[in-house]
Design a protein around this motif. Sequence first.
Motif, short mmCIF file in Angstrom:
data_model
loop_
_atom_site.label_atom_id
_atom_site.label_comp_id
_atom_site.label_asym_id
_atom_site.label_seq_id
_atom_site.Cartn_x
_atom_site.Cartn_y
_atom_site.Cartn_z
N HIS A 30 0.82 -1.20 0.00
CA HIS A 30 0.00 0.00 0.00
C HIS A 30 0.86 1.26 0.00
CE1 HIS A 30 -3.84 -2.02 0.39
NE2 HIS A 30 -3.35 -2.76 1.37
N GLY A 31 0.49 2.21 -0.87
CA GLY A 31 1.17 3.50 -0.91
C GLY A 31 2.52 3.47 -1.57
N ARG A 32 2.82 2.46 -2.39
CA ARG A 32 4.13 2.35 -3.04
C ARG A 32 4.04 2.69 -4.52
NH1 ARG A 32 8.25 -0.61 -0.40
NH2 ARG A 32 7.69 -1.16 1.74
N GLU A 33 5.22 2.76 -5.15
CA GLU A 33 5.28 3.06 -6.59
C GLU A 33 4.66 1.92 -7.40
OE1 GLU A 33 6.30 5.74 -8.05
OE2 GLU A 33 7.38 6.82 -6.47
N MET A 34 4.28 2.25 -8.65
CA MET A 34 3.55 1.30 -9.50
C MET A 34 4.32 0.00 -9.72
SD MET A 34 1.90 2.10 -13.23
CE MET A 34 3.49 2.62 -13.91
N LEU A 35 5.60 0.08 -10.06
CA LEU A 35 6.40 -1.12 -10.32
C LEU A 35 6.63 -1.92 -9.04
CD1 LEU A 35 7.88 -2.75 -12.46
CD2 LEU A 35 9.95 -1.41 -11.97
N PRO B 161 19.04 -2.16 -6.26
CA PRO B 161 20.17 -2.67 -7.06
C PRO B 161 21.47 -2.63 -6.27
CG PRO B 161 18.88 -1.06 -8.29
CD PRO B 161 18.42 -0.99 -6.87
N PRO B 162 22.18 -3.76 -6.17
CA PRO B 162 23.45 -3.78 -5.41
C PRO B 162 24.58 -3.11 -6.18
CG PRO B 162 23.04 -5.91 -6.43
CD PRO B 162 21.82 -5.07 -6.71
N ASN B 163 25.61 -2.73 -5.46
CA ASN B 163 26.83 -2.16 -6.04
C ASN B 163 26.58 -0.88 -6.83
OD1 ASN B 163 28.24 -4.42 -5.02
ND2 ASN B 163 27.76 -5.59 -6.87
N GLY B 164 25.58 -0.11 -6.40
CA GLY B 164 25.34 1.18 -7.03
C GLY B 164 24.88 1.14 -8.46
N ARG B 165 24.21 0.06 -8.87
CA ARG B 165 23.74 -0.04 -10.25
C ARG B 165 22.58 0.94 -10.48
NH1 ARG B 165 23.69 -6.63 -11.16
NH2 ARG B 165 25.93 -6.96 -10.84
N THR B 166 22.27 1.15 -11.76
CA THR B 166 21.24 2.11 -12.14
C THR B 166 19.88 1.71 -11.58
OG1 THR B 166 22.44 2.53 -14.20
CG2 THR B 166 20.14 3.30 -14.07
N GLN B 167 19.17 2.66 -11.01
CA GLN B 167 17.85 2.41 -10.45
C GLN B 167 16.83 2.18 -11.58
OE1 GLN B 167 16.66 2.32 -7.29
NE2 GLN B 167 18.54 2.80 -6.17
N TRP B 168 15.87 1.29 -11.33
CA TRP B 168 14.78 1.09 -12.26
C TRP B 168 13.80 2.26 -12.15
CZ3 TRP B 168 13.02 -3.89 -14.62
CH2 TRP B 168 14.05 -4.84 -14.66
N GLN B 169 13.15 2.59 -13.26
CA GLN B 169 12.08 3.59 -13.24
C GLN B 169 10.81 2.93 -12.75
OE1 GLN B 169 11.64 5.55 -17.02
NE2 GLN B 169 13.77 6.22 -17.10
N LEU B 170 10.41 3.26 -11.54
CA LEU B 170 9.31 2.56 -10.88
C LEU B 170 7.93 2.97 -11.39
CD1 LEU B 170 10.60 2.55 -7.18
CD2 LEU B 170 10.93 0.83 -8.97
N ASP C 75 6.54 0.30 -19.47
CA ASP C 75 7.41 -0.62 -20.21
C ASP C 75 8.13 -1.57 -19.25
OD1 ASP C 75 6.67 0.48 -22.62
OD2 ASP C 75 8.37 1.87 -22.68
N ASN C 76 8.58 -1.04 -18.13
CA ASN C 76 9.23 -1.88 -17.12
C ASN C 76 8.26 -2.90 -16.53
OD1 ASN C 76 11.76 -0.78 -17.38
ND2 ASN C 76 11.52 0.68 -15.68
N MET C 77 7.00 -2.50 -16.37
CA MET C 77 6.00 -3.43 -15.85
C MET C 77 5.80 -4.60 -16.81
SD MET C 77 3.06 -1.02 -14.12
CE MET C 77 2.09 -2.48 -13.72
N MET C 78 5.73 -4.30 -18.10
CA MET C 78 5.57 -5.37 -19.10
C MET C 78 6.80 -6.28 -19.12
SD MET C 78 3.81 -3.26 -22.23
CE MET C 78 3.81 -4.70 -23.29
N PHE C 79 7.99 -5.67 -19.03
CA PHE C 79 9.21 -6.47 -19.04
C PHE C 79 9.31 -7.36 -17.80
CE2 PHE C 79 13.73 -6.93 -17.88
CZ PHE C 79 14.17 -7.64 -18.99
N VAL C 80 8.92 -6.81 -16.63
CA VAL C 80 8.97 -7.57 -15.39
C VAL C 80 7.99 -8.74 -15.43
CG1 VAL C 80 8.31 -7.45 -12.95
CG2 VAL C 80 9.86 -5.74 -13.90
N THR C 81 6.82 -8.53 -16.03
CA THR C 81 5.85 -9.62 -16.17
C THR C 81 6.42 -10.75 -17.02
OG1 THR C 81 4.03 -8.02 -16.02
CG2 THR C 81 3.50 -10.21 -16.87
N MET C 82 7.12 -10.38 -18.09
CA MET C 82 7.77 -11.39 -18.93
C MET C 82 8.87 -12.11 -18.15
SD MET C 82 9.36 -10.90 -22.76
CE MET C 82 10.49 -9.61 -22.22
#
Length: 204
Positions: free
Chosen positions: A72-77, A132-141, A145-152
Motif C-alpha cells: 500500500h502506498g508504493r510506486e507502481m512497479l 540494485p546492489p553495487n550502485g547499479r542504475t535504479q529502475w524507473q518505478l 514498459d518496465n511493468m511489461m518487461f517484469v511480467t515477462m
Amino acid sequence: MGNFKGHALPGSFFLLFGIWWSVKYPMRYLCKKNKNVCYVASMSVHRRIDIIEGIVKAIFALIGFLFYYHVHGREMLDIHVHTLLLVAVFGGSISIFLEVFLRGNIVLELLRTSLCILQGSWFWQIGFILYPPNGRTQWQLDSRDNMMFVTMCYCWHYMVALLIMAISYAIVSWVIHTKLKRIDPLEMGLLKSSDQAQETEEEL
C-alpha cells in the motif's frame, strides 16, 4: 525487508527448500513404484522432517498476508512485483490446502515445489529491481514498459523453476533405475522382506 539482503535471505531460504522438494517428492514417488531399490529412513526421521516442512508450509500463508499489506502506498512497479510474488504465495497456499484432502498427490506436491522455487527466485529479482546492489542504475518505478518487461521476466522465472524440477526428476529416475539394474536376485529378496517389515511397522 527494506534492502537487497532483506529480499535475498528469504529468497535463498525458499530456493533451498524448493530444490530439496524437487528431489524429495520425485524420489518418494518413484520409490513407491520401485520399492525394492529404496532404502527408507526410520519413521522418526521422517516425522522430524515432516514437522520442519510443516512449518515452512505455514510460512507460505503468513507471507501472503504480510505482502498484501506491504504494497500500500508504493510506486507502481513496486506494487506490481509484489503482486506477482503474491501469485506464487497464494498458489502455494492453495496447493497446501488441497494436500490436506489429497495426501501424497504427486501433482500437487510438484506444483507446490515449482511455486516455492518461483517464490525464492522472485524474491531475488525484487531485490535487484528495488535495491540494485553495487550502485547499479535504479529502475524507473513508474514506467509501464518496465511493468511489461517484469511480467515477462516472471514467466521466465517460472519456466526455469519447471526446468529445475524436470532435471531433478530425470536425475532421480536415472539413479533409481540404475540401482534397479544392479540388484542381484538374493538382495532383491532381502529388500522385499525389509519392505514387508516396514509396511507392518506402519500399520502398527
